[in-house]
Enzyme design. Structure first.
Site, PDB file in Angstrom:
ATOM      1  N   GLY A   1     128.914  33.407 -35.591  1.00  0.00           N
ATOM      2  CA  GLY A   1     127.446  33.326 -35.441  1.00  0.00           C
ATOM      3  C   GLY A   1     126.734  33.338 -36.782  1.00  0.00           C
ATOM      4  O   GLY A   1     125.570  33.726 -36.884  1.00  0.00           O
TER       5      GLY A   1
ATOM      6  N   GLY B   1     123.430  36.746 -37.876  1.00  0.00           N
ATOM      7  CA  GLY B   1     124.715  36.489 -38.531  1.00  0.00           C
ATOM      8  C   GLY B   1     124.521  35.869 -39.906  1.00  0.00           C
ATOM      9  O   GLY B   1     125.220  36.214 -40.865  1.00  0.00           O
TER      10      GLY B   1
ATOM     11  N   TYR C   1     123.056  37.331 -19.264  1.00  0.00           N
ATOM     12  CA  TYR C   1     123.033  37.868 -20.631  1.00  0.00           C
ATOM     13  C   TYR C   1     123.343  39.369 -20.612  1.00  0.00           C
ATOM     14  O   TYR C   1     124.212  39.837 -21.364  1.00  0.00           O
ATOM     15  CB  TYR C   1     121.650  37.609 -21.247  1.00  0.00           C
ATOM     16  CG  TYR C   1     121.519  38.072 -22.677  1.00  0.00           C
ATOM     17  CD1 TYR C   1     122.054  37.318 -23.718  1.00  0.00           C
ATOM     18  CD2 TYR C   1     120.862  39.251 -23.008  1.00  0.00           C
ATOM     19  CE1 TYR C   1     121.934  37.728 -25.043  1.00  0.00           C
ATOM     20  CE2 TYR C   1     120.735  39.676 -24.326  1.00  0.00           C
ATOM     21  CZ  TYR C   1     121.273  38.906 -25.337  1.00  0.00           C
ATOM     22  OH  TYR C   1     121.162  39.317 -26.653  1.00  0.00           O
TER      23      TYR C   1
HETATM   24  N1  LIG Z   1     117.459  37.910 -31.590  1.00  0.00           N
HETATM   25  C1  LIG Z   1     117.374  38.990 -30.836  1.00  0.00           C
HETATM   26  O1  LIG Z   1     116.271  39.486 -30.541  1.00  0.00           O
HETATM   27  C2  LIG Z   1     118.624  39.661 -30.334  1.00  0.00           C
HETATM   28  C3  LIG Z   1     118.477  40.807 -29.532  1.00  0.00           C
HETATM   29  C4  LIG Z   1     119.615  41.439 -29.064  1.00  0.00           C
HETATM   30  C5  LIG Z   1     120.868  40.935 -29.370  1.00  0.00           C
HETATM   31  N2  LIG Z   1     120.982  39.816 -30.136  1.00  0.00           N
HETATM   32  C6  LIG Z   1     122.341  39.312 -30.418  1.00  0.00           C
HETATM   33  O2  LIG Z   1     122.487  39.041 -31.789  1.00  0.00           O
HETATM   34  C7  LIG Z   1     123.501  38.030 -31.952  1.00  0.00           C
HETATM   35  C8  LIG Z   1     122.990  36.977 -32.916  1.00  0.00           C
HETATM   36  O3  LIG Z   1     121.949  36.262 -32.265  1.00  0.00           O
HETATM   37  P1  LIG Z   1     120.677  35.688 -33.044  1.00  0.00           P
HETATM   38  O4  LIG Z   1     119.494  36.389 -32.525  1.00  0.00           O
HETATM   39  O5  LIG Z   1     120.916  35.660 -34.494  1.00  0.00           O
HETATM   40  O6  LIG Z   1     120.633  34.216 -32.411  1.00  0.00           O
HETATM   41  P2  LIG Z   1     120.758  32.770 -33.052  1.00  0.00           P
HETATM   42  O7  LIG Z   1     119.835  32.621 -34.200  1.00  0.00           O
HETATM   43  O8  LIG Z   1     120.607  31.835 -31.902  1.00  0.00           O
HETATM   44  O9  LIG Z   1     122.288  32.739 -33.580  1.00  0.00           O
HETATM   45  C9  LIG Z   1     123.356  32.669 -32.677  1.00  0.00           C
HETATM   46  C10 LIG Z   1     124.611  32.283 -33.424  1.00  0.00           C
HETATM   47  O10 LIG Z   1     125.697  32.170 -32.477  1.00  0.00           O
HETATM   48  C11 LIG Z   1     126.315  30.887 -32.654  1.00  0.00           C
HETATM   49  N3  LIG Z   1     126.888  30.380 -31.404  1.00  0.00           N
HETATM   50  C12 LIG Z   1     126.310  30.289 -30.184  1.00  0.00           C
HETATM   51  N4  LIG Z   1     127.159  29.690 -29.313  1.00  0.00           N
HETATM   52  C13 LIG Z   1     128.292  29.402 -30.005  1.00  0.00           C
HETATM   53  C14 LIG Z   1     129.510  28.754 -29.674  1.00  0.00           C
HETATM   54  N5  LIG Z   1     129.747  28.251 -28.453  1.00  0.00           N
HETATM   55  N6  LIG Z   1     130.444  28.646 -30.642  1.00  0.00           N
HETATM   56  C15 LIG Z   1     130.224  29.097 -31.904  1.00  0.00           C
HETATM   57  N7  LIG Z   1     129.096  29.707 -32.269  1.00  0.00           N
HETATM   58  C16 LIG Z   1     128.124  29.842 -31.342  1.00  0.00           C
HETATM   59  C17 LIG Z   1     125.166  29.993 -33.111  1.00  0.00           C
HETATM   60  O11 LIG Z   1     125.668  28.776 -33.681  1.00  0.00           O
HETATM   61  P3  LIG Z   1     124.687  27.518 -33.924  1.00  0.00           P
HETATM   62  O12 LIG Z   1     123.962  27.806 -35.199  1.00  0.00           O
HETATM   63  O13 LIG Z   1     125.619  26.361 -34.016  1.00  0.00           O
HETATM   64  O14 LIG Z   1     123.759  27.454 -32.749  1.00  0.00           O
HETATM   65  C18 LIG Z   1     124.487  30.915 -34.117  1.00  0.00           C
HETATM   66  O15 LIG Z   1     125.208  30.932 -35.329  1.00  0.00           O
HETATM   67  C19 LIG Z   1     123.810  37.501 -30.561  1.00  0.00           C
HETATM   68  O16 LIG Z   1     125.016  38.080 -30.095  1.00  0.00           O
HETATM   69  C20 LIG Z   1     122.627  37.983 -29.738  1.00  0.00           C
HETATM   70  O17 LIG Z   1     122.941  38.141 -28.372  1.00  0.00           O
HETATM   71  C21 LIG Z   1     119.897  39.167 -30.630  1.00  0.00           C
END
Ligand SMILES: NC(=O)c1ccc[n+]([C@@H]2O[C@H](COP(=O)([O-])OP(=O)(O)OC[C@H]3O[C@@H](n4cnc5c(N)ncnc54)[C@H](OP(=O)(O)O)[C@@H]3O)[C@@H](O)[C@H]2O)c1
Length: 280
Positions: A10, A16, A164
């Site tokens: 990620g 990430g 989710y």
């Molecule tokens: N943002 C929030 O408020 C929040 C709250 C609670 C938990 N989280 C958790 O934090 C973590 C990071 O999320 P984020 O908020 O940073 O979201 P984000 O900006 O959408 O980043 C998600 C990352 O996961 C990768 N990913 C998704 N599907 C994939 C797949 N099939 N294969 C490989 N990589 C994949 C994406 O790759 P691409 O760049 O190619 O799309 C991206 O690098 C997640 O586990 C999320 O559930 C986030």
């Protein structure tokens, strides 16, 4: 001093990506997992231009596919025999139910099964490090978060929020189980809620009420990815946590408890049995 080898999923976006920038230091060899070649290469170039001495390598995998995860692990094992930290950060939320080519609902596949599989397949290399760490980036675990054991793949009934929450409660349940299994080893495994963070999560994959919720969070209450990354980095780097395992962290330096469902041993056994079926 020997370099730490750190693998992060990620890393091409959001939490990430901000975490990867901080870990890109000469004392670490940082392995970034991307599913999209162009995004991965752009990230690597961005890191190298900001941190010319960073030691960064790209690996590719669609983490919704177990076949890709196994290939990724095989590639890793050709070059490395130890892993100091595995940061499972990849995740998604989606209004639409999408099934992978392997027949698994994609939220479950990425948010839970990819974390589970990578952790289990890389255990030997984590044990070979001085102190191996697994960090599972989970989420808030509200009291309603539970597993639908009769339909874990959401075939009969799909709701993006429930899918989710189910994937995230599964993530913390396996964190607790794995910590128990590894308690006499040098490997720790913990989960962290990164906060409500302004990222791409759900921006393009949500509709209706979920889209409204995502937009509200991103506009009014979300913290920056850099602030969120501090939570992940604390778990990855802090010497004070070298013996802390099987815990869930939110904003503070001390772990907090998740909902009662996640500690229920019968449910954890059921989840573990179902997971073994899902990964064949
Ligand atoms: N943002 C929030 O408020 C929040 C709250 C609670 C938990 N989280 C958790 O934090 C973590 C990071 O999320 P984020 O908020 O940073 O979201 P984000 O900006 O959408 O980043 C998600 C990352 O996961 C990768 N990913 C998704 N599907 C994939 C797949 N099939 N294969 C490989 N990589 C994949 C994406 O790759 P691409 O760049 O190619 O799309 C991206 O690098 C997640 O586990 C999320 O559930 C986030």
């Amino acid at each position: 001093m020997e370099r730490r080898i750190i693998l992060i999923t990620g890393a091409t976006s959001g939490v990430g990506k901000a975490t990867a920038f901080e870990l890109a230091k000469p004392e670490n060899r940082l392995l970034l997992v991307a599913r999209n070649k162009k995004k991965g290469e752009e990230l690597k170039n961005e890191i190298s231009s900001r941190q010319p001495k960073a030691d960064v390598e790209l690996l590719f995998a669609d983490l919704s596919l177990q076949k890709d995860i196994k290939n990724l692990v095989a590639d890793f094992k050709v070059k490395y025999d130890k892993l100091d930290a595995l940061i499972n950060c990849a995740g998604l939320v989606s209004s639409e139910r999408i099934e992978t080519k392997e027949g698994i609902e994609q939220t479950l596949a990425v948010n839970y099964l990819s974390h589970y599989l990578l952790s289990h397949l890389l255990i030997d290399e984590l044990k070979n490090a001085d102190q191996g760490r697994i960090i599972n980036v989970a989420s808030l675990i509200p009291p309603i978060a539970k597993i639908n054991f009769n339909d874990i793949n959401s075939k009969k009934n799909y709701n993006g929020v429930n899918a989710y929450l189910q994937s995230k409660v599964a993530d913390v349940m396996f964190t607790y189980d794995l910590a128990e299994q590894l308690k006499n080893t040098n490997v720790t495994v913990n989960a962290v809620h990164p906060g409500i963070v302004k990222t791409n999560l759900g921006v393009e994959t949500s509709k209706g009420a979920l889209q409204g919720f995502v937009r509200f969070c991103m506009s009014f209450i979300a913290i920056t990815p850099e602030k969120s990354a501090e939570r992940v980095l604390f778990l990855a780097n802090s010497k004070s946590l070298s013996k802390t395992t099987g815990k869930y962290f939110k904003s503070g330096l001390n772990p907090v408890r998740t909902n009662s469902f996640s500690y229920n041993l019968d449910y954890r056994v059921k989840l573990s049995e179902l997971t073994l079926q899902l990964i064949g």
